[in-house]
Enzyme design. Structure first.
Site, PDB file in Angstrom:
ATOM      1  N   LYS A 106      -6.316   2.544  -2.728  1.00  0.00           N
ATOM      2  CA  LYS A 106      -5.398   2.172  -1.564  1.00  0.00           C
ATOM      3  C   LYS A 106      -5.375   3.104  -0.309  1.00  0.00           C
ATOM      4  CE  LYS A 106      -3.211  -1.427  -3.963  1.00  0.00           C
ATOM      5  NZ  LYS A 106      -3.926  -1.255  -5.119  1.00  0.00           N
TER       6      LYS A 106
HETATM    7  C1  LIG Z   1      -4.595  -2.468  -5.988  1.00  0.00           C
HETATM    8  C2  LIG Z   1      -5.635  -2.142  -7.063  1.00  0.00           C
HETATM    9  C3  LIG Z   1      -6.525  -2.895  -7.452  1.00  0.00           C
HETATM   10  C4  LIG Z   1      -6.753  -4.389  -6.946  1.00  0.00           C
HETATM   11  O1  LIG Z   1      -7.072  -4.487  -5.492  1.00  0.00           O
HETATM   12  P1  LIG Z   1      -6.669  -5.753  -4.760  1.00  0.00           P
HETATM   13  O2  LIG Z   1      -7.217  -5.817  -3.434  1.00  0.00           O
HETATM   14  O3  LIG Z   1      -5.361  -6.185  -4.818  1.00  0.00           O
HETATM   15  O4  LIG Z   1      -7.383  -7.033  -5.517  1.00  0.00           O
HETATM   16  C5  LIG Z   1      -7.482  -2.733  -8.256  1.00  0.00           C
HETATM   17  N1  LIG Z   1      -7.139  -1.479  -9.023  1.00  0.00           N
HETATM   18  C6  LIG Z   1      -6.431  -0.504  -8.518  1.00  0.00           C
HETATM   19  C7  LIG Z   1      -6.146   0.997  -9.269  1.00  0.00           C
HETATM   20  C8  LIG Z   1      -5.440  -0.777  -7.356  1.00  0.00           C
HETATM   21  O5  LIG Z   1      -4.528   0.156  -6.982  1.00  0.00           O
END
Ligand SMILES: *Cc1c(COP(=O)(O)O)cnc(C)c1O
Length: 488
Positions: A106
Site C-alpha cells: 500500500k
Molecule cells: C491490500 C493488500 C492486498 C490486496 O490488494 P487489493 O488491491 O485490495 O486487491 C494483498 N496483500 C496485501 C499484503 C495487502 O496489504
C-alpha cells in the site's frame, strides 16, 4: 478529461475533484471517460519516477507538475530508487511491492495520494484543510499515516480495532510521528470500525467541521489506483531489458487479491497498451472472486474466514465495479448489479460479460495450509522467503502453470514483507513460534538470514505517542472533539 460515476455517466468530475471526493455522490466509483493509450514503447528506458509521472499525467491531466509531485511522494522513501524491484525466483519472477516505508504494498499508492490530494485542494480552490479518516485492519493505517504525516493542508485520523491487529502493526501505528496525525483504538472489530467511519461520512456536514473537509484514503479513490498501474509497465520494461521477452510479447501477472485494486491496475495497464497476457486473480479461503470468475455469480452471502493472509479476507471487492463498467460501458446495468448486491447480497452477470471476463482473467484460490506449504517449498528450493499473501499468489500461479504452457513469463506480485507476518511465516518453515512478535522476527531472521526491514527493526525503540482507546459509539464525538482542537 472528465471522470464519471460507474453508476451514472452524467455525474462527472474533474480528475482533481474525483481525487478529493473519493466516491461519486451516487455511491458509484469514478472512472475516466476514456482510458488514454500510451506510447509506452518510448518509456521502456525511463526510470521509475519518470514512468510514474508520465502514466499519472495521462490519467490526471489537470495536474500541472506531476514530476514534482512524484518526486516529493517517493524520492528517498523506498529501499531502492526503482521502488518495485523484479526478482527472478526459479522460473518465475516476483515483483516486490513491499520495499516502501512501511513494508507493505500500500506504500506505492499511499506515498503519492497525499500529494495528489494536497495539489487537488489547490486546483479546486479549497481553503479548508482536508481531514482524512481511515479505518484499518492493519496495513492501510500505517501506510496512510506515513504518507500523510506533515503534508500541508491535511490532517489524518486512523481508527484500528483494539486488539484486532498484530503487535507489529499496532507498534507501527502508535509510534507514528507528525504534527497532523491521530491514531485511536476502537473497542470492536474491523467491521465496527469501518461502519463507524462510514457513518461519520454520512452524518457530518460542513457546519459540524468548520474549516475542515472530510476525505478518505481507501482504495476506491482513483488517486490510489493510478499509482499502481506504474509497476506493471516497470516489470515489463525489466523483462525486455533482461532479454526475457521481446517488445510486444505478452507477460502474465498473478495478483494476491482483496479489494481488486491491485489487479485492476494491471487491467488499466493493458487498456493503456501494455501487452499484458493473463491477469490471474488469486484468493485465499475467502474465494468469492474465484466463484465469480468461474460462474458469473457474485454472492457475498457466505462464511467469512480469518486467514493467515488477512489483507485478502474480504467478501465485497469494491473495485470489481470498475471492471464491470469498463467491460460493459453500461452505467445503468452496473447500477442494477450493485443494487442487487446491496439489497439481495448477490448478482449474476450476462453470459456475454462472463465470456469477456474469462477472456482476460484467470483465477484460483488456496487455503492457509497450502500457502504455508508453498512458503516452505519456495524457501527450501529457492532460498526466497514469501509472505503469506504472496504465497497464496504463488500457489495459484502453480495451478495456472499446470494448464498454460505458452512460454510467456509469469510475474507474481508480492504485497508484503514476510516480517510483517512473522508468526505465520516462521511456523510455515516448521519452527516453534513464541507469543512475542518481536522475538519471532528475531527467530525468523536467525533461521533464514533474510534482513529485517529497517522500519520494522526500529519499532522496538520508538516511544508510544498514541494511547487513545474509545468505544465504537464514540467515534463521531472523537472526530468532532479533535476537529475542534487547534493544536494536535
Ligand atoms: C491490500 C493488500 C492486498 C490486496 O490488494 P487489493 O488491491 O485490495 O486487491 C494483498 N496483500 C496485501 C499484503 C495487502 O496489504
Amino acid at each position: 478529461m472528465k471522470y464519471q460515476s460507474t453508476r451514472n455517466r452524467a455525474l462527472t468530475a474533474s480528475p482533481a475533484a474525483a481525487v478529493l471526493r473519493g466516491i461519486a455522490p451516487d455511491g458509484g466509483l469514478y472512472m475516466p471517460e476514456a482510458i488514454p493509450v500510451l506510447n509506452w514503447q518510448s518509456l521502456l528506458e525511463a526510470d521509475t519516477l519518470t514512468l510514474s509521472a508520465r502514466i499519472l499525467s495521462a490519467l490526471l491531466p489537470d495536474y500541472p507538475d506531476m514530476d514534482g509531485l512524484v518526486r516529493r511522494g517517493y524520492a528517498g522513501k523506498f529501499e531502492t530508487e526503482e521502488l518495485t524491484p523484479l526478482v527472478k525466483v526459479g522460473d518465475r519472477y516476483v515483483l516486490e511491492l513491499f520495499r516502501g516505508p512501511t513494508s507493505a504494498f500500500k506504500d506505492v499508492a499511499l506515498s503519492l495520494l497525499p500529494q495528489l490530494i494536497s495539489q487537488a485542494r489547490t486546483l479546486e480552490n479549497i481553503r479548508d484543510e482536508m481531514l482524512i479518516l481511515t479505518a484499518t485492519s492493519g496495513d492501510t493505517g500505517k501506510a496512510a499515516l506515513e504518507g500523510f504525516h506533515d503534508v500541508p493542508g491535511t490532517k489524518i485520523i486512523v481508527f484500528y480495532p483494539y486488539g484486532g491487529v498484530s503487535a507489529v502493526q499496532q507498534a507501527q501505528m502508535v509510534t507514528q510521528e507528525g504534527a497532523n496525525v491521530k491514531v485511536c483504538a476502537v473497542r470492536g472489530n474491523f467491521d465496527d470500525t469501518q461502519t463507524g467511519v462510514k457513518q461519520i461520512f454520512a452524518s457530518c456536514d460542513q457546519e459540524d467541521l468548520p474549516g475542515l473537509r472530510l476525505s478518505s484514503a481507501n482504495s476506491i479513490n482513483i488517486g490510489r489506483l493510478a499509482p499502481q498501474i506504474v509497476y506493471y509497465f516497470k516489470a515489463y520494461a525489466d523483462l525486455v531489458r533482461r532479454g526475457r521477452i521481446r517488445v510486444g510479447e505478452p507477460v502474465h501477472f498473478c495478483v494476491p487479491t482483496g479489494n481488486f485494486g491491485d489487479i485492476l491496475a494491471g487491467y488499466f495497464a493493458k487498456r493503456m497498451g501494455l501487452p499484458v497476457g493473463r491477469l490471474i486473480c488469486a484468493s485465499n479461503r475467502n474465494d468469492v472472486l474465484t466463484d465469480f470468475l468461474s460462474t458469473g455469480v457474485y454472492d457475498k452471502r457466505r462464511t467469512f474466514y480469518k486467514t493467515t493472509s488477512p489483507s485478502m479476507d474480504i467478501l465485497v471487492s469494491s473495485n470489481l465495479e470498475r471492471l464491470l463498467s469498463l467491460l460493459t460501458g453500461d452505467d445503468s446495468y452496473v447500477a442494477s448489479l450493485m443494487k442487487d448486491l446491496n439489497e439481495q447480497g448477490h448478482y449474476k452477470v450476462t453470459e456475454e460479460l462472463l465470456r469477456k471476463l474469462q477472456s482476460e482473467f484467470s483465477c484460483g484460490c488456496c487455503d492457509d495450509d497450502a500457502a504455508g506449504r508453498t512458503i516452505g517449498k519456495v524457501w527450501a528450493q529457492e532460498k526466497y522467503l514469501l509472505d503469506p499473501h504472496t504465497a497464496v499468489a504463488w500457489t495459484v500461479a502453480d495451478q495456472f502453470s499446470h494448464t498454460h504452457h505458452d512460454g510467456a513469463p509469469v510475474v507474481v506480485l508480492s504485497t508484503a514483507s514476510p516480517y510483517k507476518f512473522p508468526a505465520a511465516v516462521l511456523s510455515a518453515l516448521g519452527q516453534r513460534v513464541s507469543d512475542d512478535d518481536f522475538a519471532v522476527m528475531d527467530d525468523l531472521h536467525a533461521c533464514t538470514g533474510v534482513p529485517v526491514p529497517k522500519n520494522l527493526a526500529a519499532l522496538r525503540e520508538k516511544p508510544v505517542r498514541h494511547r487513545d482507546v474509545i468505544d465504537r459509539e464514540d467515534m463521531l464525538s472523537y472526530v468532532l472533539w479533535k476537529a475542534g482542537e487547534k493544536q494536535w
